[in-house]
Design a protein around this motif. Structure first.
Motif, short mmCIF file in Angstrom:
data_model
loop_
_atom_site.label_atom_id
_atom_site.label_comp_id
_atom_site.label_asym_id
_atom_site.label_seq_id
_atom_site.Cartn_x
_atom_site.Cartn_y
_atom_site.Cartn_z
N SER A 1 102.43 -85.65 -41.03
CA SER A 1 102.31 -86.79 -41.94
C SER A 1 100.86 -86.82 -42.40
CB SER A 1 102.65 -88.10 -41.21
OG SER A 1 103.96 -88.04 -40.73
N VAL A 2 100.66 -87.03 -43.68
CA VAL A 2 99.31 -87.01 -44.22
C VAL A 2 98.94 -88.40 -44.72
CG1 VAL A 2 97.73 -85.90 -45.85
CG2 VAL A 2 99.74 -84.66 -45.01
N MET A 3 97.79 -88.90 -44.23
CA MET A 3 97.30 -90.19 -44.70
C MET A 3 96.14 -89.99 -45.64
SD MET A 3 97.54 -92.81 -41.51
CE MET A 3 97.41 -94.22 -42.63
N ASN A 4 96.06 -90.84 -46.64
CA ASN A 4 94.91 -90.85 -47.54
C ASN A 4 94.69 -92.29 -48.00
OD1 ASN A 4 92.79 -89.64 -48.95
ND2 ASN A 4 94.00 -89.56 -50.83
N GLU A 5 93.47 -92.79 -47.77
CA GLU A 5 93.12 -94.16 -48.17
C GLU A 5 94.15 -95.18 -47.70
OE1 GLU A 5 92.32 -93.97 -52.35
OE2 GLU A 5 90.52 -92.78 -52.05
N GLY A 6 94.61 -95.02 -46.45
CA GLY A 6 95.49 -96.01 -45.84
C GLY A 6 96.98 -95.79 -46.07
N SER A 7 97.31 -94.89 -47.00
CA SER A 7 98.74 -94.69 -47.31
C SER A 7 99.21 -93.34 -46.80
CB SER A 7 98.96 -94.72 -48.83
OG SER A 7 98.57 -95.96 -49.35
N LEU A 8 100.50 -93.26 -46.49
CA LEU A 8 101.11 -91.97 -46.18
C LEU A 8 101.44 -91.30 -47.50
CD1 LEU A 8 103.76 -92.33 -43.32
CD2 LEU A 8 101.67 -91.01 -43.31
N ILE A 9 100.81 -90.15 -47.77
CA ILE A 9 101.01 -89.53 -49.08
C ILE A 9 101.97 -88.36 -49.04
CG2 ILE A 9 98.78 -90.28 -50.01
CD1 ILE A 9 97.89 -87.26 -49.62
N CYS A 10 102.27 -87.84 -47.84
CA CYS A 10 103.18 -86.69 -47.77
C CYS A 10 103.66 -86.52 -46.33
CB CYS A 10 102.43 -85.42 -48.20
SG CYS A 10 103.47 -83.96 -48.35
N GLU A 11 104.92 -86.14 -46.17
CA GLU A 11 105.46 -85.88 -44.83
C GLU A 11 106.44 -84.72 -44.90
OE1 GLU A 11 105.96 -89.42 -41.90
OE2 GLU A 11 106.95 -89.93 -43.78
N GLY A 12 106.52 -83.98 -43.80
CA GLY A 12 107.54 -82.94 -43.75
C GLY A 12 107.13 -81.80 -42.84
N GLU A 13 107.81 -80.68 -43.02
CA GLU A 13 107.55 -79.47 -42.22
C GLU A 13 106.12 -78.99 -42.56
OE1 GLU A 13 106.99 -75.42 -41.97
OE2 GLU A 13 107.84 -76.11 -43.88
N PRO A 14 105.32 -78.59 -41.52
CA PRO A 14 103.90 -78.32 -41.75
C PRO A 14 103.59 -77.37 -42.91
CG PRO A 14 104.36 -78.27 -39.40
CD PRO A 14 105.69 -78.46 -40.09
N GLY A 15 104.33 -76.26 -42.99
CA GLY A 15 104.04 -75.28 -44.04
C GLY A 15 104.17 -75.90 -45.42
#
Ligand SMILES: Nc1ncnc2c1ncn2[C@@H]1O[C@H](COP(=O)(O)OP(=O)(O)OP(=O)(O)O)[C@@H](O)[C@H]1O
Ligand SMILES: [Mg+2]
Length: 254
Positions: free
Chosen positions: A220-234
């Protein structure tokens, strides 16, 4: 698998700063999940909200199918949640074994509804057995009598992880467990995490993304407080938004 922990529109503001912004985050039971994001993007604040160290400004947290938004940290420990902190926090004036046992008893006692933990010999024996097991798991048994002040930073980190493991958690939250470690120590912590990850659900915050892509099933990727992307690492690491926020421009590496 059902979600072990989940949040709904979880938010935390500090004055005018929105550190966590309407985050919907779920971790199914048994999963190894990674949380990444630039400095100040809200990762540690999210952990503080999951573990009860912060009360959210808005939104909710569910753990083990129960609403725990208003539950204090010790109640969540009692339910099976353990965490480590971004900066190592162990008592330098105690030995490794004293640190482990005192921390384990303290956290369990706080989490125990009976409140009389020390007077339950069977529980006391099982806590000591869990501490011994945890010390062996992190391979610090030969340093049990050493003052914590004499440990390397890597061994202190291992001790913190041992304290968390001694609680027999259902959910383990690790905030940057590789930070400040040498390459050799990073290898040792990663090997340990590979060995124990099947025993519980694991969420790990990490900056060194390449080190954890083998370990985590989902990022899961956070940027400026929001989750901007989630999923399989690749797939996540090839996402244009993620590449933009990490490297400032798109590259053709994917
Ligand atoms: N207790 C606090 N009081 C005020 N502001 C805070 C507090 N805790 C965090 N913040 C702010 O919230 C934002 C998110 O911080 P947080 O520590 O969650 O980021 P992070 O993603 O963990 O960063 P890092 O990668 O540097 O550890 C930052 O702007 C930070 O300054
Ligand atoms: Mg942080």
């Amino acid at each position: 698998m059902p979600d072990l922990i989940s949040t709904s529109k979880l938010s935390k503001s500090f004055g005018g700063l929105v550190a966590v912004n309407r985050v919907d985050f779920q971790v199914p039971e048994g999963q190894v999940a990674g949380v990444i994001g630039p400095n100040g993007s809200g990762k540690t604040t999210l952990f503080n909200l999951l573990s009860g160290y912060f009360r959210p400004t808005a939104g909710s947290v569910r753990f083990l199918g129960k609403e725990v938004t208003d539950q204090p940290p010790y109640a969540r420990v009692g339910m099976g949640m353990a965490r480590t902190f971004q900066l190592v926090s162990v008592f330098n004036s105690l030995s490794v074994w004293e640190n482990l046992v005192l921390s384990s008893f303290h956290r369990r006692q706080q989490g125990s509804r009976l409140g009389s933990f020390f007077f339950k010999p069977a529980r006391e024996a099982s806590t000591l057995a869990d501490c011994r097991q945890a010390l062996e798991t992190v391979r610090l048994q030969d340093k049990a009598g050493v003052f914590t002040s004499e440990l390397s930073y890597g061994d202190k980190r291992m001790l913190e992880i041992a304290i968390a493991l001694s609680l027999q958690p259902k959910l383990l939250l690790l905030d940057e467990p590789l930070a400040g470690l040498s390459d050799h120590e990073i290898g040792e912590v990663l090997q340990l995490l590979h060995e124990v990850k099947d025993n519980f659900t694991l969420v790990i915050i990490e900056h060194k993304i390449s080190k954890i892509t083998d370990l985590v099933q989902r990022l899961s990727v956070m940027n400026e407080g929001s989750l901007i992307c989630e999923g399989e690492p690749g797939a996540v690491l090839c996402d244009p938004n993620v590449r933009e926020c990490y490297w400032g421009r798109e590259t053709d590496a994917c």
